[in-house]
Design a protein around this motif. Structure first.
Motif, short mmCIF file in Angstrom:
data_model
loop_
_atom_site.label_atom_id
_atom_site.label_comp_id
_atom_site.label_asym_id
_atom_site.label_seq_id
_atom_site.Cartn_x
_atom_site.Cartn_y
_atom_site.Cartn_z
N VAL A 34 41.53 41.75 51.41
CA VAL A 34 42.84 41.31 51.87
C VAL A 34 43.39 40.21 50.96
O VAL A 34 44.61 40.12 50.74
CB VAL A 34 42.78 40.84 53.34
N LYS A 35 42.51 39.39 50.39
CA LYS A 35 42.99 38.37 49.46
C LYS A 35 43.61 39.02 48.23
O LYS A 35 44.63 38.57 47.71
CB LYS A 35 41.84 37.47 49.04
N ALA A 36 42.99 40.12 47.79
CA ALA A 36 43.55 40.86 46.65
C ALA A 36 44.91 41.46 47.00
O ALA A 36 45.83 41.47 46.17
CB ALA A 36 42.58 41.95 46.21
N LEU A 37 45.04 41.98 48.23
CA LEU A 37 46.33 42.51 48.67
C LEU A 37 47.40 41.42 48.67
O LEU A 37 48.54 41.63 48.24
CB LEU A 37 46.21 43.09 50.08
N TYR A 38 47.02 40.24 49.15
CA TYR A 38 47.97 39.13 49.18
C TYR A 38 48.40 38.75 47.77
O TYR A 38 49.59 38.55 47.51
CB TYR A 38 47.34 37.92 49.89
N GLY A 47 53.45 31.88 47.07
CA GLY A 47 52.53 30.92 46.49
C GLY A 47 51.08 31.36 46.55
O GLY A 47 50.66 32.04 47.49
N GLU A 48 50.33 31.00 45.52
CA GLU A 48 48.92 31.38 45.44
C GLU A 48 48.14 30.89 46.65
O GLU A 48 47.22 31.55 47.12
CB GLU A 48 48.31 30.80 44.16
N SER A 49 48.50 29.71 47.16
CA SER A 49 47.77 29.12 48.28
C SER A 49 48.53 29.23 49.59
O SER A 49 48.23 28.50 50.54
CB SER A 49 47.45 27.65 47.98
N ARG A 50 49.54 30.10 49.63
CA ARG A 50 50.33 30.33 50.84
C ARG A 50 51.17 29.13 51.25
O ARG A 50 51.61 29.03 52.40
CB ARG A 50 49.42 30.76 52.01
N LEU A 51 51.44 28.23 50.33
CA LEU A 51 52.22 27.04 50.64
C LEU A 51 53.71 27.24 50.41
O LEU A 51 54.51 26.33 50.62
CB LEU A 51 51.74 25.84 49.81
N GLY A 52 54.10 28.44 49.98
CA GLY A 52 55.50 28.74 49.78
C GLY A 52 55.92 28.58 48.33
O GLY A 52 55.23 27.97 47.51
N GLY A 53 57.03 29.16 48.00
CA GLY A 53 57.62 29.08 46.68
C GLY A 53 59.09 29.37 46.84
O GLY A 53 59.82 28.63 47.50
N GLY A 92 49.06 50.83 53.63
CA GLY A 92 48.74 51.59 54.82
C GLY A 92 48.80 50.69 56.05
O GLY A 92 48.88 49.46 55.95
N ALA A 93 48.74 51.32 57.23
CA ALA A 93 48.82 50.55 58.48
C ALA A 93 47.69 49.53 58.57
O ALA A 93 47.90 48.38 58.97
CB ALA A 93 48.80 51.48 59.67
N GLY A 94 46.49 49.94 58.17
CA GLY A 94 45.36 49.03 58.22
C GLY A 94 45.51 47.87 57.26
O GLY A 94 45.15 46.73 57.57
N GLU A 95 46.06 48.13 56.07
CA GLU A 95 46.25 47.07 55.09
C GLU A 95 47.29 46.05 55.58
O GLU A 95 47.12 44.84 55.39
CB GLU A 95 46.68 47.66 53.76
N VAL A 100 48.42 40.58 57.90
CA VAL A 100 48.87 39.73 59.01
C VAL A 100 47.74 38.81 59.45
O VAL A 100 47.92 37.61 59.63
CB VAL A 100 49.36 40.60 60.19
N ALA A 101 46.54 39.37 59.61
CA ALA A 101 45.39 38.55 60.03
C ALA A 101 45.08 37.48 58.99
O ALA A 101 44.80 36.32 59.33
CB ALA A 101 44.17 39.44 60.27
N TRP A 102 45.15 37.84 57.72
CA TRP A 102 44.84 36.90 56.64
C TRP A 102 45.82 35.73 56.63
O TRP A 102 45.44 34.56 56.54
CB TRP A 102 44.86 37.64 55.31
N ILE A 103 47.09 36.05 56.73
CA ILE A 103 48.11 35.01 56.63
C ILE A 103 48.09 34.10 57.85
O ILE A 103 48.44 32.93 57.76
CB ILE A 103 49.50 35.66 56.44
#
Length: 535
Positions: A34-38, A47-53, A92-95, A100-103
């Motif tokens: 999931v990190k690779a998907l993100y 942003g790489e660390s999910r802090l926004g851009g 896909g639906a699972g991805e 969502v879970a990762w974020i």
């Protein structure tokens, strides 16, 4: 630079949140996947660390209001009229569920947003900052003190309305998820916006341009502008801090960590408001039972304990009494509060308590309890002068309730309840005007009655009328024109409107189309601290 600001705002509002309350990944392999998907699909904007851009931060604290089904829909379908693309043909639906879970899972290690990061985010448009100090041609002759600023969250825009002609003058893109209500400079020329992602924007209403922006935090509660127009204080949920900015260009002045008196616990900031007659800001802390008063008066007395005074400012050293918290230690927490007319006391409520409390700011202590059942929304409280049965005039405060269908009317001399006015359901906002006999309140927390505004006679303390939208719609947040002749209500729908109501006859006059207009704010009512407007 001006183009950079405009494009940043357009891209930022276009990218919506992608998170919800799903459980995290269950194995290292799944986490890596999931990190690779993100990184492939999201990091470029968020942003790489999910802090926004150019897109908003994707942190649990920022996304708590986004429902799981809405997040998945946005991932699959994108969002019209924004830069958020659809990923339904790529994931896909699972991805999508994995993302969502990762974020929505916490970032580890915890994100840092300190002085260096704040300063690095600062952008000033030199051309906009040098605009004339007289109303420009974009206002088309409108009274600058009777403008309305309208926050439209449906497509993340702000509208500027002429309060006399009741017409839209201008519309511009805003940051994602503006929060806490815009604040105005004392002369009404500038408006300051705070987004949930921590961006503070200074906007020139005379010339209709963005002047400056800075990111003061990662998850921001609200901001306040000082009564002398020199300072902006920002209250954060993440990190746990108050951030002081120069109101002129939003340059960082000082970061104040919100640490309890024992020095062993930090706290989110529940709310921060300006107390202009006191020349200070008042801040309530959500996780420790303390209220802080932070003076911006150069003649303030020094504080015996507190933070050091070694911060430099372009005009020289701060005086010793400035910008150091004066603490009032309490037994209960404050989530929300309301100023009395003298600004000597605040009336506070806690989401976890059954009673409110009156805090005497000069004495740094609680002086009375309040009988406030349910979950009062004191931040939307209003005041007026009311005559009792003996003809004696009293100052009263009325507050809506987030959990019960009541409006509580409190005598501000005795702090006793005068009446509990029964309403159709829990509500969020209440408004009036000194030139109106009526107060308006909503029941927007009630699924059945969220389409109905109730009108209260301020003397009889009775509900005397109802104003309804279509069933299933939400009608809320009234604001009056400068003279009190008209009340504007928000039809809180994607294809919504500002519903203009004659404040005497209570008849609808017209509708101004808007995209989910969650709030509107009249310049004069705000800067004059109208008795019918929350402060």
């Amino acid at each position: 630079m001006k183009r950079h600001l405009r494009l940043a705002a357009i891209f930022f509002v276009g990218v919506t949140a992608v998170a919800a309350s799903l459980t995290g990944t269950s194995s290292p392999a799944a986490a890596a996947e999931v990190k690779a998907l993100y990184q492939e699909h999201c990091a470029a904007c968020h942003g790489e660390s999910r802090l926004g851009g150019i897109g908003p931060a994707l942190l649990p604290e920022n996304l708590e209001r986004l429902r799981q089904t809405e997040a998945l829909k946005v991932i699959r379908e994108g969002r019209l009229a924004t830069q958020m693309p659809a990923f339904g043909d790529k994931l896909g639906a699972g991805e999508a569920q994995q993302l969502v879970a990762w974020i929505y899972s916490p970032v580890s290690p915890a994100p840092v947003w300190g002085e260096a990061e704040i300063r690095h985010s600062h952008v000033v448009d030199a051309q906009a900052a040098s605009q004339p100090s007289l109303p420009g041609p974009g206002l088309k002759g409108a009274d600058p003190l009777n403008l309305f600023v309208v926050v439209e969250v449906g497509d993340h825009h702000v509208s500027v309305l002429d309060g006399d002609k009741l017409e839209r003058l201008h519309r511009f893109p805003s940051r994602y998820a503006l929060h806490g209500g815009p604040k105005f400079s004392p002369d009404g020329r500038f408006v300051y916006f705070a987004s949930r992602d921590g961006w503070i924007t200074k906007y020139d209403l005379y010339n209709l341009v963005v002047v400056a922006e800075i990111r003061a935090g990662l998850n921001t509660r609200n901001a306040a502008v000082s009564g002398d127009g020199k300072w902006v204080l920002v209250g954060n949920y993440l990190p746990h801090s108050l951030v002081l900015l120069d109101a002129n260009d939003l340059a960082l002045v000082k970061v104040i960590p919100t640490v309890n008196s024992a020095g062993n616990k930090t706290s989110r900031v529940s709310a921060v408001y300006d107390a202009a007659p006191r020349k200070s800001f008042i801040a309530a802390l959500k996780d420790v039972p303390e209220v802080w008063e932070i003076s911006y008066d150069p003649n303030a007395e020094p504080v015996a304990e507190g933070l050091v005074h070694d911060y430099q400012y372009r005009e020289g050293h701060f005086k010793p009494g400035m910008f150091t918290p004066r603490r009032t230690l309490l037994k209960d927490y404050l989530d929300d509060f309301f100023f009395t007319q003298s600004y000597r006391e605040i009336l506070g409520s806690s989401r976890s308590a059954t009673r409110g409390q009156v805090i005497f700011l000069d004495g740094h202590k609680k002086i009375a309890d309040l009988d406030l059942p349910g979950m009062p929304h004191l931040g939307s409280g209003i005041t007026w002068k009311w005559k009792d049965a003996a003809g004696r005039e009293r100052n009263v405060m009325a507050s809506p309730n987030l959990n019960e269908g009541i409006v509580t009317v409190v005598d501000l001399d005795t702090y006793e309840n005068i009446k509990q006015i029964k309403t159709l359901g829990p509500g969020f906002f209440m408004r009036s005007h000194e030139n109106s006999r009526y107060a308006f309140t909503d029941s927007m927390m009630s699924p059945e009655h969220k389409n109905t505004l109730q009108v209260i006679d301020k003397q009889t303390l009775e509900v005397v009328a109802q104003i309804k939208a279509e069933p299933g719609q939400t009608l809320a947040h009234v604001e009056f024109t400068r003279d009190g002749r008209y009340a504007l209500a928000s039809l809180w729908e994607m294809d919504g409107a500002l519903v203009v109501i004659d404040a005497q006859t209570l008849k609808e006059v017209k509708r101004i189309p808007a995209k989910k207009p969650v709030g509107k704010y009249n310049v004069w009512n705000k800067i004059s601290r109208s008795e019918g407007t929350s402060h």
